[in-house]
Structure formats: structure tokens, C-alpha cells
Write a protein that holds these residues in place. Structure first.
Motif: not given
Length: 260
Positions: A60-66, A81-87
Motif C-alpha cells: 500500500r506504499g508504506a516503507g520501509p516496513v519491519v 514471501l517478501a522475496a517472492d513479492l520482489g521486496l
């Protein structure tokens, strides 16, 4: 117990990780409306489990998120999951730590938004201590946002949810040894001991105020995320409600508390 349940949750239709990878969002509509635009804001998610809400805020645009959780298995799954999403980790990072140690474990000293989602506070024995830690991580001008199941539901009878059957102010821990998990009640599990505590709304609000935050709002909701009582029916929005011909009660609550 949580480490054992992570792969069960990750493989479940309830979590629907395939759908999540394709864009499914797990943030509830009322949360999105109350938190507001998160674009460019740093966000710390306490007790994040496998990171679905954390990553939804990132998309949704937040960042960085932890995301922070005490289960190494959950954190590993969230990172995958983050890697799968390209984050990348500088966009979405996950930390394994006890929530009471979050101030030392989080990569940054403070965040624009400290977020905690449903089903988290009941796992904690000490709410004032939690509030002190969470408040210390809110940046000046930032806020803590909490969405939780309403503790009144724990005082209602299990069959109909229409009468008071249990002590709302109970301070005794509830120890459960039931096998399975909320995504699959029939799942064979070995590590089954869990402990929960009941925290009245007044305790949570007072603890956050004592920790130096200003309560901006406290909202109560007549909907919940699962069929807490047999009489509940699921609406078109996917949320559950008690029958419309009966009195309404709060099933969830949310609050936002700011740092000047």
C-alpha cells in the motif's frame, strides 16, 4: 507451539499464500480507513506472524516496513514471501525477537506507524510493559494503531454469545492444550500448550496513556473476522455479525494513539 504451526498456516486455504502473491490484501477496510495514507511512512508491525499484514502495508506504499515476531519459523516464512513479492530487505525486513525486546531488536529507533493486529495482545501477560515498549518506538508526530478482538466476547457464553458467562476482569491465565490450529482444527500437532490472558479495553487504553501517548480515538465494531458464536452469519464483506434481529455488541475495537 508457534514454530510447529507456521508451516500449517502457510499451507492453508485460510492464509492463501498463492492468492497473496498474486495481490490479495489482508488489511481490513476499517483499518485502512483509520490508518489513512501510508505512502512513504515507516511502519513497524509487532507480533507479525508470517508477515501478511506487514507486506500488505508495504504494497500500500508504506516503507520501509519491519515485521517483528518471536517465532524464527514465522520470520523465515515472512522473508521468503517478501522475496517472492520482489521486496528487498531495505524495503521490507523481518526480525526475530520477543515483543518486549522490540526497542533493542528493531533496526531503527522509531517509526511513523507502530501497528499491531488482531489476536496479538491476548498472548501477552503484561500490557503496561508492552505499552511502554510500543510507545517508545513511535516517532514524534507518529502514532500507534491497534485493531483487536473485543475482550467482552471472552465473557459471553460459548453457545449463543447472548449472556455473560465468564468474568470480564479475570486476570488468570488461560492454558490450552488443544491440538490443531485456527487454520485447521484437525491438524495433527505435538506442541499444543498455549497461554492467553484477558485484557479489558480500559487496561489497554490506560497503559498507552501512561506511556505518554495521546488517545486520538477508540472505535468499537459490531463485526469480527471469524464465526465466534454459532449464531453469527458471514456478510458479503466477509465479516461475521450476530443476527440482525438481536441487540448488537462490540466484537472488535480499534484505537490510534499519537506522540506529540
Amino acid at each position: 507451539m508457534w514454530d510447529e504451526r507456521v508451516p500449517i498456516h502457510a499451507a492453508s486455504d485460510f492464509s492463501d499464500l498463492d492468492g497473496f502473491r498474486k495481490g490479495r490484501d489482508t488489511i481490513r477496510d476499517f483499518e485502512a480507513a483509520e490508518v489513512g495514507d501510508v505512502t512513504g511512512k515507516s511502519l513497524l508491525h509487532l507480533q507479525c506472524h508470517i508477515g501478511l499484514d506487514t507486506l500488505s502495508w508495504a504494497r500500500r506504499g508504506a516503507g520501509p516496513v519491519v515485521g517483528l515476531d518471536f517465532s524464527e519459523s514465522a520470520v523465515d516464512t515472512a522473508r521468503e514471501l517478501a522475496a517472492d513479492l520482489g521486496l528487498s530487505p531495505d524495503r521490507a525486513a523481518f526480525v526475530a525477537a520477543d515483543v518486549y525486546d522490540a526497542a533493542e531488536a528493531a533496526p531503527d529507533p522509531s517509526y511513523d506507524i507502530v501497528y499491531t493486529g488482531v489476536g496479538a495482545l491476548c498472548r501477552l501477560p503484561d500490557i503496561p510493559r508492552w505499552a511502554e515498549v510500543a510507545a517508545s518506538l513511535v516517532a514524534p508526530g507518529g502514532f500507534l494503531y491497534l485493531a483487536e478482538f473485543h475482550p467482552l466476547t471472552d465473557a459471553l457464553d460459548d453457545e449463543t454469545g447472548s449472556r455473560i458467562a465468564y468474568d470480564y476482569f479475570s486476570r488468570d491465565p488461560w492454558v490450552d492444550e488443544t491440538p490443531g490450529t485456527y487454520t485447521d482444527f484437525s491438524a495433527p500437532t505435538v506442541n499444543n500448550r498455549s497461554v492467553e490472558w484477558q485484557h479489558p479495553v480500559g487496561e489497554v487504553v490506560s497503559a498507552l496513556a501512561a506511556a505518554g501517548l495521546r488517545i486520538e480515538f477508540l472505535h468499537e465494531h459490531d463485526v469480527t473476522l471469524f464465526q465466534r458464536f454459532p449464531a453469527m452469519r458471514r456478510g458479503e464483506d466477509g465479516l461475521f455479525r450476530l443476527p440482525q434481529d438481536g441487540p448488537r455488541i462490540p466484537l472488535m475495537y480499534s484505537l490510534r494513539a499519537t506522540r506529540a
